[in-house]
Design a protein around this motif. Structure first.
Motif, mmCIF file in Angstrom:
data_model
loop_
_atom_site.group_PDB
_atom_site.id
_atom_site.type_symbol
_atom_site.label_atom_id
_atom_site.label_comp_id
_atom_site.label_asym_id
_atom_site.label_seq_id
_atom_site.Cartn_x
_atom_site.Cartn_y
_atom_site.Cartn_z
ATOM 1 N N ARG A 170 0.834 -1.211 0.000
ATOM 2 C CA ARG A 170 0.000 0.000 0.000
ATOM 3 C C ARG A 170 0.864 1.254 0.000
ATOM 4 N NH1 ARG A 170 -2.815 -3.342 3.365
ATOM 5 N NH2 ARG A 170 -1.994 -2.373 5.273
ATOM 6 N N ALA A 171 1.924 1.247 0.808
ATOM 7 C CA ALA A 171 2.822 2.401 0.869
ATOM 8 C C ALA A 171 3.473 2.656 -0.489
ATOM 9 C CB ALA A 171 3.887 2.186 1.943
ATOM 10 N N ALA A 172 3.901 1.599 -1.154
ATOM 11 C CA ALA A 172 4.533 1.750 -2.466
ATOM 12 C C ALA A 172 3.549 2.328 -3.481
ATOM 13 C CB ALA A 172 5.082 0.415 -2.948
ATOM 14 N N ARG A 173 2.324 1.869 -3.456
ATOM 15 C CA ARG A 173 1.313 2.417 -4.382
ATOM 16 C C ARG A 173 1.021 3.887 -4.062
ATOM 17 N NH1 ARG A 173 -0.611 -2.867 -3.747
ATOM 18 N NH2 ARG A 173 -2.110 -2.270 -2.134
ATOM 19 N N THR A 174 1.062 4.236 -2.792
ATOM 20 C CA THR A 174 0.780 5.605 -2.371
ATOM 21 C C THR A 174 1.820 6.589 -2.897
ATOM 22 O OG1 THR A 174 -0.317 4.858 -0.354
ATOM 23 C CG2 THR A 174 0.502 7.111 -0.344
ATOM 24 N N VAL A 175 3.094 6.206 -2.913
ATOM 25 C CA VAL A 175 4.154 7.134 -3.326
ATOM 26 C C VAL A 175 4.514 7.024 -4.802
ATOM 27 C CG1 VAL A 175 5.134 7.212 -1.006
ATOM 28 C CG2 VAL A 175 6.092 5.629 -2.699
ATOM 29 N N ASP A 176 3.951 6.063 -5.502
ATOM 30 C CA ASP A 176 4.289 5.842 -6.912
ATOM 31 C C ASP A 176 3.782 6.994 -7.765
ATOM 32 O OD1 ASP A 176 5.079 4.677 -9.316
ATOM 33 O OD2 ASP A 176 3.244 3.489 -9.479
ATOM 34 N N ARG A 177 4.697 7.660 -8.452
ATOM 35 C CA ARG A 177 4.366 8.747 -9.372
ATOM 36 C C ARG A 177 4.787 8.413 -10.808
ATOM 37 N NH1 ARG A 177 2.440 9.532 -5.136
ATOM 38 N NH2 ARG A 177 2.270 11.437 -3.923
ATOM 39 N N GLY A 178 5.120 7.138 -11.030
ATOM 40 C CA GLY A 178 5.491 6.701 -12.367
ATOM 41 C C GLY A 178 6.968 6.754 -12.678
ATOM 42 N N GLU A 179 7.779 7.201 -11.731
ATOM 43 C CA GLU A 179 9.225 7.298 -11.948
ATOM 44 C C GLU A 179 10.001 6.265 -11.152
ATOM 45 O OE1 GLU A 179 10.888 9.305 -14.145
ATOM 46 O OE2 GLU A 179 8.874 9.756 -14.852
ATOM 47 N N GLY A 180 9.302 5.381 -10.469
ATOM 48 C CA GLY A 180 9.947 4.357 -9.665
ATOM 49 C C GLY A 180 9.747 4.604 -8.190
ATOM 50 N N VAL A 181 9.937 3.541 -7.426
ATOM 51 C CA VAL A 181 9.800 3.598 -5.973
ATOM 52 C C VAL A 181 11.052 2.987 -5.363
ATOM 53 C CG1 VAL A 181 8.476 2.819 -3.971
ATOM 54 C CG2 VAL A 181 7.278 3.432 -6.102
ATOM 55 N N ALA A 182 11.713 3.758 -4.509
ATOM 56 C CA ALA A 182 12.895 3.296 -3.791
ATOM 57 C C ALA A 182 12.445 2.809 -2.428
ATOM 58 C CB ALA A 182 13.896 4.437 -3.641
ATOM 59 N N VAL A 183 12.824 1.577 -2.066
ATOM 60 C CA VAL A 183 12.433 1.001 -0.785
ATOM 61 C C VAL A 183 13.682 0.763 0.050
ATOM 62 C CG1 VAL A 183 11.267 -0.920 0.369
ATOM 63 C CG2 VAL A 183 10.461 -0.149 -1.879
ATOM 64 N N LEU A 184 13.643 1.254 1.291
ATOM 65 C CA LEU A 184 14.714 0.995 2.251
ATOM 66 C C LEU A 184 14.118 0.210 3.405
ATOM 67 C CD1 LEU A 184 15.292 4.127 1.100
ATOM 68 C CD2 LEU A 184 17.341 3.704 2.431
ATOM 69 N N ALA A 185 14.842 -0.804 3.876
ATOM 70 C CA ALA A 185 14.365 -1.648 4.968
ATOM 71 C C ALA A 185 15.390 -1.667 6.081
ATOM 72 C CB ALA A 185 14.103 -3.064 4.452
ATOM 73 N N ASP A 186 14.898 -1.834 7.319
ATOM 74 C CA ASP A 186 15.807 -1.732 8.453
ATOM 75 C C ASP A 186 16.572 -3.012 8.779
ATOM 76 O OD1 ASP A 186 13.672 -3.119 9.651
ATOM 77 O OD2 ASP A 186 13.431 -1.711 11.305
ATOM 78 N N LEU A 187 15.902 -4.154 8.857
ATOM 79 C CA LEU A 187 16.553 -5.388 9.300
ATOM 80 C C LEU A 187 16.163 -6.570 8.427
ATOM 81 C CD1 LEU A 187 15.905 -4.918 13.124
ATOM 82 C CD2 LEU A 187 18.073 -4.551 11.932
ATOM 83 N N GLY A 188 16.795 -7.707 8.669
ATOM 84 C CA GLY A 188 16.686 -8.910 7.852
ATOM 85 C C GLY A 188 15.315 -9.309 7.368
ATOM 86 N N SER A 189 14.354 -9.517 8.269
ATOM 87 C CA SER A 189 13.060 -10.006 7.792
ATOM 88 C C SER A 189 12.286 -8.942 7.031
ATOM 89 C CB SER A 189 12.221 -10.565 8.947
ATOM 90 O OG SER A 189 11.917 -9.564 9.889
ATOM 91 N N ALA A 190 12.554 -7.671 7.301
ATOM 92 C CA ALA A 190 11.947 -6.610 6.488
ATOM 93 C C ALA A 190 12.470 -6.699 5.058
ATOM 94 C CB ALA A 190 12.233 -5.233 7.088
ATOM 95 N N VAL A 191 13.759 -6.942 4.933
ATOM 96 C CA VAL A 191 14.369 -7.119 3.611
ATOM 97 C C VAL A 191 13.744 -8.325 2.910
ATOM 98 C CG1 VAL A 191 16.517 -7.663 2.390
ATOM 99 C CG2 VAL A 191 16.539 -6.027 4.289
ATOM 100 N N LEU A 192 13.594 -9.430 3.629
ATOM 101 C CA LEU A 192 13.013 -10.635 3.036
ATOM 102 C C LEU A 192 11.568 -10.405 2.600
ATOM 103 C CD1 LEU A 192 14.447 -13.366 5.419
ATOM 104 C CD2 LEU A 192 15.214 -12.780 3.110
ATOM 105 N N THR A 193 10.805 -9.648 3.374
ATOM 106 C CA THR A 193 9.423 -9.356 3.001
ATOM 107 C C THR A 193 9.373 -8.535 1.715
ATOM 108 O OG1 THR A 193 8.747 -9.426 5.321
ATOM 109 C CG2 THR A 193 7.255 -8.335 3.783
ATOM 110 N N VAL A 194 10.237 -7.536 1.607
ATOM 111 C CA VAL A 194 10.280 -6.724 0.383
ATOM 112 C C VAL A 194 10.708 -7.582 -0.802
ATOM 113 C CG1 VAL A 194 11.359 -4.753 -0.771
ATOM 114 C CG2 VAL A 194 10.685 -4.569 1.634
ATOM 115 N N LYS A 195 11.699 -8.436 -0.608
ATOM 116 C CA LYS A 195 12.144 -9.308 -1.702
ATOM 117 C C LYS A 195 11.028 -10.237 -2.161
ATOM 118 C CE LYS A 195 17.127 -9.368 -0.968
ATOM 119 N NZ LYS A 195 18.311 -10.208 -0.692
ATOM 120 N N ALA A 196 10.248 -10.758 -1.220
ATOM 121 C CA ALA A 196 9.120 -11.620 -1.583
ATOM 122 C C ALA A 196 8.084 -10.835 -2.398
ATOM 123 C CB ALA A 196 8.473 -12.205 -0.331
ATOM 124 N N LEU A 197 7.830 -9.602 -2.023
ATOM 125 C CA LEU A 197 6.891 -8.768 -2.784
ATOM 126 C C LEU A 197 7.424 -8.476 -4.185
ATOM 127 C CD1 LEU A 197 5.842 -6.272 0.019
ATOM 128 C CD2 LEU A 197 4.337 -7.907 -1.136
#
Length: 132
Positions: free
Chosen positions: A54-81
């Motif tokens: 939902r957050a990624a869709r909210t900030v998407d303006r058509g030029e890409g979305v940069a995602v930063l994650a704090d720790l391991g499982s957050a990174v894994l969740t983003v990778k799964a998405l």
């Protein structure tokens, strides 16, 4: 159009605070869109794939979305998405950057009109920031 930034933390409070810090340090004018995705739906510590999407869709303006994650499982969740092409907007990229410094660098670069590659480079360069 502007690159959007999503900050994924195990803590909703941390994600929100870093988002506010980064937007505040981006300076005047029109800062890049930033969204925080932290914690679990019940307010606990953890990550929520739905909130990240939902957050990624909210900030998407058509030029890409940069995602930063704090720790391991957050990174894994983003990778799964990212592995499921329908979950995140096209052009979403997980950045290998320190969470706070990288977030500030990403939002500042995006607010200045940088493309996704330049936003990623700015965030990733934050690893080289020396404090002593």
């Amino acid at each position: 159009m502007t690159v959007g930034v999503v900050l994924v933390s195990h803590s909703a409070a941390v994600a929100e605070a870093v988002a506010q810090l980064a937007a505040g340090l981006a300076g005047g004018g029109d800062p890049a869109p930033v969204a925080a995705a932290g914690g679990t739906p019940d307010g606990g510590l953890g990550t929520d794939a739905g909130a990240i999407a939902r957050a990624a869709r909210t900030v998407d303006r058509g030029e890409g979305v940069a995602v930063l994650a704090d720790l391991g499982s957050a990174v894994l969740t983003v990778k799964a998405l990212l592995a499921d092409e329908d979950e995140l907007p096209p052009g979403t990229r997980l950045l290998d950057a320190p969470f706070v410094e990288g977030a500030v660098a990403a939002v500042v670069a995006a607010s200045a009109g940088a493309d996704l590659a330049a936003v990623a480079a700015a965030a990733e360069d934050a690893y080289s920031y020396r404090k002593a």
